[in-house]
Design a protein around this motif. Structure first.
Motif, PDB file in Angstrom:
ATOM      1  N   PRO A  49      48.295  31.648 -17.910  1.00 35.90           N
ATOM      2  CA  PRO A  49      46.894  32.088 -18.067  1.00 35.90           C
ATOM      3  C   PRO A  49      46.666  33.255 -18.903  1.00 35.90           C
ATOM      4  O   PRO A  49      45.870  33.146 -19.888  1.00 35.90           O
ATOM      5  N   ASP A  50      47.377  34.307 -18.664  1.00 35.16           N
ATOM      6  CA  ASP A  50      47.180  35.611 -19.271  1.00 35.16           C
ATOM      7  C   ASP A  50      47.584  35.521 -20.681  1.00 35.16           C
ATOM      8  O   ASP A  50      47.059  36.351 -21.553  1.00 35.16           O
ATOM      9  N   VAL A  51      48.515  34.717 -20.937  1.00 37.06           N
ATOM     10  CA  VAL A  51      49.292  34.752 -22.171  1.00 37.06           C
ATOM     11  C   VAL A  51      48.272  33.962 -23.073  1.00 37.06           C
ATOM     12  O   VAL A  51      47.908  34.247 -24.351  1.00 37.06           O
ATOM     13  N   ALA A  52      47.846  32.867 -22.474  1.00 37.12           N
ATOM     14  CA  ALA A  52      46.520  32.023 -23.085  1.00 37.12           C
ATOM     15  C   ALA A  52      45.473  32.874 -23.733  1.00 37.12           C
ATOM     16  O   ALA A  52      44.961  32.970 -24.718  1.00 37.12           O
ATOM     17  N   VAL A  53      45.112  33.802 -22.768  1.00 34.38           N
ATOM     18  CA  VAL A  53      44.114  34.599 -23.156  1.00 34.38           C
ATOM     19  C   VAL A  53      44.277  35.524 -24.261  1.00 34.38           C
ATOM     20  O   VAL A  53      43.382  35.709 -25.318  1.00 34.38           O
ATOM     21  N   ILE A  54      45.541  36.149 -24.412  1.00 30.10           N
ATOM     22  CA  ILE A  54      45.990  36.782 -25.577  1.00 30.10           C
ATOM     23  C   ILE A  54      46.001  36.166 -26.914  1.00 30.10           C
ATOM     24  O   ILE A  54      45.342  36.571 -27.955  1.00 30.10           O
ATOM     25  N   ILE A  55      46.614  34.940 -26.803  1.00 31.11           N
ATOM     26  CA  ILE A  55      46.604  33.941 -27.842  1.00 31.11           C
ATOM     27  C   ILE A  55      45.181  33.717 -28.361  1.00 31.11           C
ATOM     28  O   ILE A  55      44.902  33.606 -29.613  1.00 31.11           O
ATOM     29  N   ALA A  56      44.290  33.463 -27.360  1.00 33.48           N
ATOM     30  CA  ALA A  56      43.130  32.879 -27.880  1.00 33.48           C
ATOM     31  C   ALA A  56      42.167  34.022 -28.435  1.00 33.48           C
ATOM     32  O   ALA A  56      41.467  33.701 -29.490  1.00 33.48           O
ATOM     33  N   ALA A  57      42.377  35.494 -27.947  1.00 33.96           N
ATOM     34  CA  ALA A  57      41.713  36.618 -28.907  1.00 33.96           C
ATOM     35  C   ALA A  57      41.875  36.449 -30.039  1.00 33.96           C
ATOM     36  O   ALA A  57      41.078  36.812 -30.889  1.00 33.96           O
ATOM     37  N   GLU A  58      43.177  36.320 -30.548  1.00 31.01           N
ATOM     38  CA  GLU A  58      43.686  36.260 -32.025  1.00 31.01           C
ATOM     39  C   GLU A  58      42.784  35.398 -32.832  1.00 31.01           C
ATOM     40  O   GLU A  58      42.313  35.638 -33.918  1.00 31.01           O
TER      41      GLU A  58
END
Lengths: 108, 138, 91, 115
Positions: A23-32
């Motif tokens: 989920p933390d990785v998802a947050v990073i990808i989404a922010a892009e």
């Protein structure tokens, strides 16, 4: 502080190794994509991950992404307008990227 | 047989050149379709047939260069020709856009072939009067 | 509506049987490529059958070799068959 | 237009059936009525317990399980071929309707696709 080590990704931002997803990785990808993930996003993200686990494919196109959502969550959420609002750009592509699924073949 | 009015055809090739007869049977049929006064809406390459669109194929000089022969036919008769993207990517037939996207060292799509999705095939089968497939023999 | 069945597999290919199982009495069968080899076989083919002449010739099947009920057609004839029906199945 | 995608090839050994499934899913994506017919060795697509991990291949039964979600109308299966491969309609990986293959069956569809 080193919150999440950023995993390897391809030139369109998809994870090279699906096991790197969290989920933390998802947050990073989404922010892009200028997305801040809310419950309504997570609902689709978990649905997509469940779909992939069950069927071993990313929904191969936007149309089939919409159908997959519709089957689970009904017409209210399984429609392209709703999903386009949640996941900007090409919703299937953006959602698969955030959910850590392979790049859809885009064959449609 | 009474002469019918002009019909539109979608032709799908699924067999590769130099592996199957499919591209040549399809070409002779396509020529006969035009000669009979009909129209070809689209040619769609699927599966192994995507090799037909590779500009890098080199047949010996005493054998037909199927890619060039097909390309000339398509240009002459202004027939749109679509290469299925999913089949093409797996087999290394790329246009410039996909080359960049997948960061590969070259692109090799012979014009006028274009890379697109199966939606083009659906469109063809729904809208053309006739749809025929040219498969390999195995 | 009658169908045009186009088969290009050799007679012993499983698909050849799949094709024959789909041919109705009023249908037409066109043998192309390897399937023209069926033109010398005595039985098993339905009523209306054509074979593509270029494929017969390539394989050394002269008119005298093929069964009397099988018509030889060229590519123009192939197109004529496709004019006659929109139900075309390529096996 | 109603379409029937015929799968008469065994799973895993070649890609032909998989490519046929992709075509069927595309028809469904564009809301064209489509059904699949499994016949001959193709009925083995529906066998339970497939695990292609060692082959580094996708589990085809699982992919086929998405057919209903994508709007594929029906999975039809040749009952004679089921029996030949010791399969029973009650124990398939996805619900399928047993049929007798005949010209009449094919006649119900406008477009037949057999890769």
């Amino acid at each position: 502080m080193n919150p999440v080590a950023e995993p390897k990704r391809n030139n369109e931002g998809f994870l090279e190794n699906p096991a790197d997803w969290s989920p933390d990785v998802a947050v990073i990808i989404a922010a892009e994509s200028d997305l801040s993930l809310e419950d309504k996003h997570w609902e689709i993200i978990w649905l997509l991950r469940e779909f992939y686990k069950l069927h071993e494919i990313s929904p191969p196109s936007n149309r089939l992404f919409v159908k997959a959502v519709k089957e689970r969550l009904g017409e209210g959420k399984g429609n392209s307008v709703y999903l386009m609002q949640l996941f900007t750009g090409k919703p299937a592509k953006t959602a698969c990227r955030v959910a850590g699924l392979p790049r859809p073949t885009n064959c449609l | 047989m009474p002469k019918t009015t002009a019909l539109s055809f979608t032709l799908i090739i699924t067999g590769a050149p130099y592996v199957s007869q499919a591209p040549q049977t399809a070409l002779e049929f396509a020529r006969a379709v035009i000669a009979a006064g009909h129209r070809i809406d689209r040619v769609f390459l699927y599966g192994d047939a995507v090799h037909l669109a590779s500009t890098l194929a080199c047949a010996p000089s005493d054998e037909p260069q199927w890619t060039q022969i097909w390309s000339e036919f398509l240009e002459t008769h202004r027939v749109p020709a679509i290469v299925c993207i999913a089949s093409a990517l797996r087999r290394g037939v790329l246009d410039e856009k996909e080359q960049k996207r997948y960061q590969r060292p070259a692109h090799n799509l012979e014009p006028p072939f274009e890379i697109a999705g199966l939606g083009e095939w659906v469109e063809g089968t729904v809208s053309s009067d006739r749809t025929l497939y040219f498969h390999p023999t195995d | 509506m009658p169908s045009l069945h186009i088969v290009n597999k050799a007679p012993d290919h499983a698909r050849f049987q799949t094709c024959l199982a789909a041919v109705a009495d009023e249908d037409t069968l066109l043998l192309t490529e390897n399937a023209v080899l069926a033109a010398v076989m005595a039985q098993g083919l339905p009523g209306t059958v054509f074979a593509l002449s270029a494929d017969l010739e390539a394989r050394g099947l002269a008119p005298a070799d093929i069964m009397a009920n099988i018509g030889r057609i060229d590519f123009a004839g192939f197109v004529s068959l496709t004019e006659a029906t929109s139900r075309i199945i390529s096996w | 237009m109603t379409a029937l995608v015929v799968i008469d090839r065994a799973p895993y050994g070649d890609w032909r059936g998989r490519e046929a499934v992709d075509m069927g899913f595309s028809l469904a994506a564009f809301d064209q009525p489509v059904s699949f017919l499994f016949t001959g060795p193709g009925v083995n697509w529906l066998r339970m317990g497939q695990d292609a991990t060692e082959l580094s291949q996708k589990n085809l039964a699982r992919q086929l399980g998405a057919a209903a979600i994508f709007g594929v109308e029906a999975l039809l299966v040749d009952h004679k071929a089921l029996a030949a491969y010791q399969l029973s309609v009650d124990t398939l990986s996805s619900p399928a309707q047993p049929v007798t293959v005949s010209p009449g069956l094919y006649g119900q569809y406008d477009h037949i696709l057999c890769l």
